[in-house]
Design a protein around this motif. Structure first.
Motif, short mmCIF file in Angstrom:
data_model
loop_
_atom_site.label_atom_id
_atom_site.label_comp_id
_atom_site.label_asym_id
_atom_site.label_seq_id
_atom_site.Cartn_x
_atom_site.Cartn_y
_atom_site.Cartn_z
N LYS A 59 0.96 -1.30 -0.05
CA LYS A 59 0.07 0.06 0.03
C LYS A 59 0.88 1.30 -0.17
O LYS A 59 0.77 2.10 -0.78
N ARG A 80 -1.16 -0.82 -4.60
CA ARG A 80 -2.59 -1.33 -4.62
C ARG A 80 -3.25 0.12 -4.97
O ARG A 80 -2.53 1.14 -5.13
N LYS A 81 -4.38 -0.06 -5.41
CA LYS A 81 -5.10 1.11 -6.07
C LYS A 81 -5.43 2.29 -5.14
O LYS A 81 -5.34 3.39 -5.64
N ASP A 82 -5.30 1.97 -3.76
CA ASP A 82 -5.23 3.07 -2.98
C ASP A 82 -4.02 3.33 -2.35
O ASP A 82 -3.99 3.97 -1.25
N TYR A 107 0.03 5.44 -12.87
CA TYR A 107 0.19 5.88 -11.18
C TYR A 107 0.55 7.32 -10.95
O TYR A 107 1.02 7.50 -9.88
N GLN A 110 -0.76 8.77 -7.71
CA GLN A 110 -0.16 8.18 -6.64
C GLN A 110 1.15 8.18 -6.17
O GLN A 110 1.67 7.93 -5.20
#
Length: 213
Positions: A59, A80-82, A107, A110
């Motif tokens: 994460k 992870r997507k979060d 990404y 993020q």
């Protein structure tokens, strides 16, 4: 740096997943415009980093040493997507170059860039990490480890690059060779620390995997 015969190394590379097109573009532009392009992780090690990240499925990721962003994009593939990836580099001149390729990737939103001294930045990151990749100035490797070990989640993984340092770790050390001295101390630190379990792999210039217990 190749620790196996070139023909066998070529076979290994030819039977490994190919790098994404975006990373091919990043590599070409790095070689065209940026000093010391050998600092790139490269396609084979990049696929190793990608695979490890996908297996870990982190994460929160921390990278110490961004350069032009190649390795960050590789380890982001398993995020992870979060999740969030925080990458630190001392060279502010590379920030726009990195950002261009981060934003071209899936990404970009993020990935958070930090410019400055990692020893000052890391303590101010209010999170714990599942994956850390260290690929920066070698004399500070022991310091980086001391700073990040208490910011790791149980089961988290620390990846350390260039730990064989072109084989210098088993050669006579020159008095002014601070990097090799630091890596010798660092490698011993990792294998002796009972908070982690460590495997040193002879991949390219040496890659250590340390799992937090």
């Amino acid at each position: 740096m190749h620790f196996i015969p070139e023909a066998l190394d070529t076979y290994v590379v030819n039977h490994t997943e190919k790098e994404p097109e975006l990373l091919e573009q990043l590599t070409r532009e790095t070689y065209q415009k940026i000093l010391q392009p050998r600092m790139l992780s490269g396609p084979y090690q990049g696929r190793v980093l990608s695979m490890l990240s996908k297996l870990i499925n982190p994460k929160n990721i921390l990278e110490i040493g961004t350069y032009t962003g190649y390795s960050a994009l590789c380890i982001a593939e398993g995020m992870r997507k979060d999740g969030e990836l925080h990458t630190i580099d001392i060279n502010e001149e590379l920030e726009d170059f990195q950002r261009k390729y981060f934003d071209l990737s899936p990404y970009g939103h993020q990935i958070h860039q930090h410019i400055g001294n990692a020893t000052e930045i890391i303590p101010n990151l209010a999170m714990k990490f599942d994956l850390v990749f260290i690929d920066a100035d070698k004399p500070n490797y022991p310091t980086y480890f001391d700073i990040i070990i208490d910011k790791m989640n149980p089961g988290g993984v620390i990846l350390s690059d260039n730990v064989l340092w072109s084989g210098k770790v088993i050669e006579d050390i020159k008095k002014d060779d601070l990097s090799t001295k630091a890596l010798l101390s660092y490698n011993k630190m990792l294998v002796d620390d009972n908070r982690i379990e460590t495997v040193l792999l002879p991949i390219r210039d040496g890659l250590t995997i340390s799992r937090v217990l």
